[in-house]
Design an enzyme around this catalytic site. Sequence first.
Site, PDB file in Angstrom:
ATOM      1  N   ALA A   1       0.820  -1.209   0.000  1.00  0.00           N
ATOM      2  CA  ALA A   1       0.000   0.000   0.000  1.00  0.00           C
ATOM      3  C   ALA A   1       0.854   1.259   0.000  1.00  0.00           C
ATOM      4  CB  ALA A   1      -0.913  -0.001   1.227  1.00  0.00           C
TER       5      ALA A   1
ATOM      6  N   THR B   1      -6.313 -11.230  -1.771  1.00  0.00           N
ATOM      7  CA  THR B   1      -5.614 -11.549  -0.523  1.00  0.00           C
ATOM      8  C   THR B   1      -6.622 -12.147   0.452  1.00  0.00           C
ATOM      9  OG1 THR B   1      -3.928  -9.845  -0.821  1.00  0.00           O
ATOM     10  CG2 THR B   1      -4.348 -10.579   1.424  1.00  0.00           C
TER      11      THR B   1
ATOM     12  N   HIS C   1       1.875 -12.841   4.527  1.00  0.00           N
ATOM     13  CA  HIS C   1       1.617 -11.407   4.579  1.00  0.00           C
ATOM     14  C   HIS C   1       2.822 -10.636   5.142  1.00  0.00           C
ATOM     15  CE1 HIS C   1      -2.144  -8.907   4.047  1.00  0.00           C
ATOM     16  NE2 HIS C   1      -1.294  -7.984   4.467  1.00  0.00           N
TER      17      HIS C   1
ATOM     18  N   ARG D   1      15.617 -11.852   0.103  1.00  0.00           N
ATOM     19  CA  ARG D   1      16.547 -10.726   0.167  1.00  0.00           C
ATOM     20  C   ARG D   1      17.734 -10.887  -0.776  1.00  0.00           C
ATOM     21  NH1 ARG D   1      12.591  -9.306   2.069  1.00  0.00           N
ATOM     22  NH2 ARG D   1      12.161  -8.434   4.153  1.00  0.00           N
TER      23      ARG D   1
END
Length: 363
Positions: free
Chosen positions: A79, A155, A256, A291
Amino acid sequence: MPLPTMSDLREHARERLSAAVWDFIEGGSGAERTLREAEAAYAELRLRPRVLVDVSQPDCSVEILGDLLASPVGVAPMAYHQLVHPDGETATAEAAGIAGVLLVTGIFASRTLEETAAAASGPLWLQLYWLRRREALAALVARAEAAGYRALVLTVDAPKVAVRPRDRRNSFTLPADITAANLDPALTERSHRAAGGTSGIEEHAREQFDPSITWSDLAWLRARTRLPLVLKGVLTGEDAALAVEHGIDALIVSNHGGRQLDRAVTALEALPEIVAAVPADLPVLIDGGIRSGTDIAVALALGARAVLVGRPVLWGLACDGAKGAAGVLELLRTELLDTMILSGRPTLDRLDASAVTRRAAHR
């Protein structure tokens, strides 16, 4: 100039953002155990390199739902990208296009679907939460189709927003000039105010998310779109099998980003179970804790078709807008190709279960 390391980008981004915005991006739910374990799960696996293999022409391109990507990487839905850079999602879309990868635009994007599509040169998917106001959801779906989005991502792990202590401690709210650009302001007004000890994001979700949806509600959404339907937030083989029964076109294994159920299984731990529960031709993607290119290789070896990356893209965006976000995606692609070469697995089909082994337990 060499690309900065991921840890460099993280620290540079932290220096540029307010403490409250940093906590909103980086924080997790509860005691943040799942947040920490998402990255740690990758450290438990080791690569098994093969030698005397022709690795002169490595190829990490992949096709997902009909679109060819330069690498098996996408940008996870997040978001309010304008919290970290004024250009917001349009810069992220530009970056994804430069890198030749997928962008999943969040329902709470701070730029409109149409602006993001105009800035994109790669495939776009739209992420949705199930709102109480179904007419708002239907309108978004219609706009996404008209703007050229290629799939919808529902989601399903957020019947409510979990308690995120950092946001509560900061009484986090959105700045007045940052909004959910694709929704009626009345639907997200609560995100801009919070009493002490609460979070505007948490209170907004309590008002607007519909916690009553079940598998049967998917038919309502399917009847309103021709786009492929992807479920995000699946962590068990049982739910993966149910998704197949309900005609879902792809799955995203996700907890999430450690921001919902604390102590939930990590996405990497759940991945093999889910891959085993679905047909081989159904794309399974994964996000959370990735990562490095080596992490991507591990996920692919365990059965993922592609990965989605979240926080690192925002770090790059905060540091240098579209150029910075594109740099993150290029760094991951470069590291993945290096891993493929050095492990003697120059194509993605060679990155199978034989490529990894679990670290031996210390005695």
